[in-house]
Scaffold this motif. Structure first.
Motif, PDB file in Angstrom:
ATOM      1  N   UNK A 142       0.838  -1.198   0.000  1.00 32.78           N
ATOM      2  CA  UNK A 142       0.000   0.000   0.000  1.00 32.78           C
ATOM      3  C   UNK A 142       0.872   1.246   0.000  1.00 32.78           C
ATOM      4  N   UNK A 143       0.321   2.271  -0.577  1.00 29.68           N
ATOM      5  CA  UNK A 143       0.981   3.566  -0.598  1.00 29.68           C
ATOM      6  C   UNK A 143      -0.033   4.599  -0.137  1.00 29.68           C
ATOM      7  N   UNK A 144       0.344   5.380   0.824  1.00 30.34           N
ATOM      8  CA  UNK A 144      -0.534   6.429   1.317  1.00 30.34           C
ATOM      9  C   UNK A 144      -0.072   7.748   0.704  1.00 30.34           C
ATOM     10  N   UNK A 145      -0.995   8.445   0.094  1.00 28.84           N
ATOM     11  CA  UNK A 145      -0.692   9.729  -0.518  1.00 28.84           C
ATOM     12  C   UNK A 145      -1.478  10.794   0.233  1.00 28.84           C
ATOM     13  N   UNK A 146      -0.759  11.741   0.804  1.00 28.53           N
ATOM     14  CA  UNK A 146      -1.399  12.836   1.527  1.00 28.53           C
ATOM     15  C   UNK A 146      -1.309  14.087   0.659  1.00 28.53           C
ATOM     16  N   UNK A 147      -2.448  14.521   0.170  1.00 26.59           N
ATOM     17  CA  UNK A 147      -2.500  15.728  -0.649  1.00 26.59           C
ATOM     18  C   UNK A 147      -3.254  16.809   0.096  1.00 26.59           C
ATOM     19  N   UNK A 148      -2.871  18.046  -0.114  1.00 23.34           N
ATOM     20  CA  UNK A 148      -3.659  19.116   0.505  1.00 23.34           C
ATOM     21  C   UNK A 148      -5.052  19.140  -0.121  1.00 23.34           C
ATOM     22  N   UNK A 149      -5.989  19.632   0.629  1.00 26.79           N
ATOM     23  CA  UNK A 149      -7.377  19.664   0.171  1.00 26.79           C
ATOM     24  C   UNK A 149      -7.518  20.410  -1.149  1.00 26.79           C
ATOM     25  N   UNK A 150      -6.666  21.411  -1.373  1.00 29.41           N
ATOM     26  CA  UNK A 150      -6.741  22.188  -2.617  1.00 29.41           C
ATOM     27  C   UNK A 150      -6.414  21.343  -3.845  1.00 29.41           C
ATOM     28  N   UNK A 151      -5.725  20.221  -3.664  1.00 32.31           N
ATOM     29  CA  UNK A 151      -5.456  19.294  -4.774  1.00 32.31           C
ATOM     30  C   UNK A 151      -6.413  18.101  -4.756  1.00 32.31           C
ATOM     31  N   UNK A 152      -6.704  17.593  -3.555  1.00 27.99           N
ATOM     32  CA  UNK A 152      -7.517  16.377  -3.440  1.00 27.99           C
ATOM     33  C   UNK A 152      -8.958  16.598  -3.905  1.00 27.99           C
ATOM     34  N   UNK A 153      -9.561  17.692  -3.496  1.00 27.76           N
ATOM     35  CA  UNK A 153     -10.967  17.948  -3.840  1.00 27.76           C
ATOM     36  C   UNK A 153     -11.171  18.032  -5.352  1.00 27.76           C
ATOM     37  N   UNK A 154     -10.360  18.827  -6.079  1.00 29.02           N
ATOM     38  CA  UNK A 154     -10.573  18.852  -7.535  1.00 29.02           C
ATOM     39  C   UNK A 154     -10.266  17.511  -8.205  1.00 29.02           C
ATOM     40  N   UNK A 155      -9.284  16.783  -7.679  1.00 30.07           N
ATOM     41  CA  UNK A 155      -8.947  15.481  -8.264  1.00 30.07           C
ATOM     42  C   UNK A 155     -10.109  14.510  -8.125  1.00 30.07           C
ATOM     43  N   UNK A 156     -10.598  14.337  -6.916  1.00 30.40           N
ATOM     44  CA  UNK A 156     -11.691  13.373  -6.713  1.00 30.40           C
ATOM     45  C   UNK A 156     -12.975  13.837  -7.384  1.00 30.40           C
ATOM     46  N   UNK A 157     -13.254  15.127  -7.319  1.00 30.08           N
ATOM     47  CA  UNK A 157     -14.455  15.648  -7.975  1.00 30.08           C
ATOM     48  C   UNK A 157     -14.386  15.506  -9.484  1.00 30.08           C
ATOM     49  N   UNK A 158     -13.227  15.796 -10.042  1.00 30.21           N
ATOM     50  CA  UNK A 158     -13.057  15.672 -11.490  1.00 30.21           C
ATOM     51  C   UNK A 158     -13.218  14.245 -11.969  1.00 30.21           C
ATOM     52  N   UNK A 159     -12.613  13.306 -11.248  1.00 32.41           N
ATOM     53  CA  UNK A 159     -12.747  11.894 -11.617  1.00 32.41           C
ATOM     54  C   UNK A 159     -14.200  11.454 -11.483  1.00 32.41           C
ATOM     55  N   UNK A 160     -14.838  11.835 -10.386  1.00 33.71           N
ATOM     56  CA  UNK A 160     -16.218  11.412 -10.147  1.00 33.71           C
ATOM     57  C   UNK A 160     -17.152  11.914 -11.248  1.00 33.71           C
ATOM     58  N   UNK A 161     -17.146  13.211 -11.489  1.00 35.63           N
ATOM     59  CA  UNK A 161     -18.117  13.791 -12.419  1.00 35.63           C
ATOM     60  C   UNK A 161     -17.794  13.479 -13.876  1.00 35.63           C
ATOM     61  N   UNK A 162     -16.518  13.405 -14.218  1.00 33.88           N
ATOM     62  CA  UNK A 162     -16.138  13.131 -15.604  1.00 33.88           C
ATOM     63  C   UNK A 162     -16.498  11.710 -16.002  1.00 33.88           C
ATOM     64  N   UNK A 163     -16.298  10.774 -15.114  1.00 30.74           N
ATOM     65  CA  UNK A 163     -16.502   9.357 -15.436  1.00 30.74           C
ATOM     66  C   UNK A 163     -17.819   8.801 -14.925  1.00 30.74           C
ATOM     67  N   UNK A 164     -18.655   9.655 -14.366  1.00 29.07           N
ATOM     68  CA  UNK A 164     -19.925   9.201 -13.795  1.00 29.07           C
ATOM     69  C   UNK A 164     -20.805   8.452 -14.797  1.00 29.07           C
ATOM     70  N   UNK A 165     -20.990   8.934 -16.029  1.00 29.81           N
ATOM     71  CA  UNK A 165     -21.849   8.189 -16.962  1.00 29.81           C
ATOM     72  C   UNK A 165     -21.360   6.764 -17.228  1.00 29.81           C
ATOM     73  N   UNK A 166     -20.054   6.588 -17.354  1.00 24.38           N
ATOM     74  CA  UNK A 166     -19.534   5.235 -17.588  1.00 24.38           C
ATOM     75  C   UNK A 166     -19.692   4.355 -16.356  1.00 24.38           C
ATOM     76  N   UNK A 167     -19.457   4.919 -15.156  1.00 22.59           N
ATOM     77  CA  UNK A 167     -19.651   4.127 -13.930  1.00 22.59           C
ATOM     78  C   UNK A 167     -21.105   3.724 -13.767  1.00 22.59           C
TER      79      UNK A 167
END
Length: 84
Positions: free
Chosen positions: A6-31
């Motif tokens: 396992x690898x733990x990645x600690x990102x500041x919220x200013x990076x994590x929020x756009x990353x997770x939100x972008x992945x979620x909303x961009x790929x939502x139709x396929x999921x």
């Protein structure tokens, strides 16, 4: 070579929020399409055999290839940083 632990990645919220939100909303139709497929045909077993007809398996493959996760993005960054 794949990661074996396992690898733990600690990102500041200013990076994590756009990353997770972008992945979620961009790929939502396929999921959603994959979830609907699984609800209809059930999960594909590890041996690849399934009750779904071939054209339905092709549909699943089309959606699966476009589905990424936050983990996929982090792994891609690690591979790129490692020079792969």
């Amino acid at each position: 070579m794949g990661l074996t632990s396992r690898l733990v990645v600690a990102l500041p919220e200013t990076l994590w929020v756009p990353l997770t939100g972008g992945v979620y909303w961009t790929k939502r139709p396929d999921r959603q399409a994959l979830q609907e497929w699984t609800d209809r045909w059930g999960p594909v077993p590890a041996d690849g055999r399934c009750a779904a007809p071939p054209e339905s398996l092709e549909e699943r493959a089309r959606h699966a290839v476009h589905t990424i996760t936050t983990g996929d993005v982090v792994r891609a960054v690690l591979h790129r940083a490692d020079g792969e």
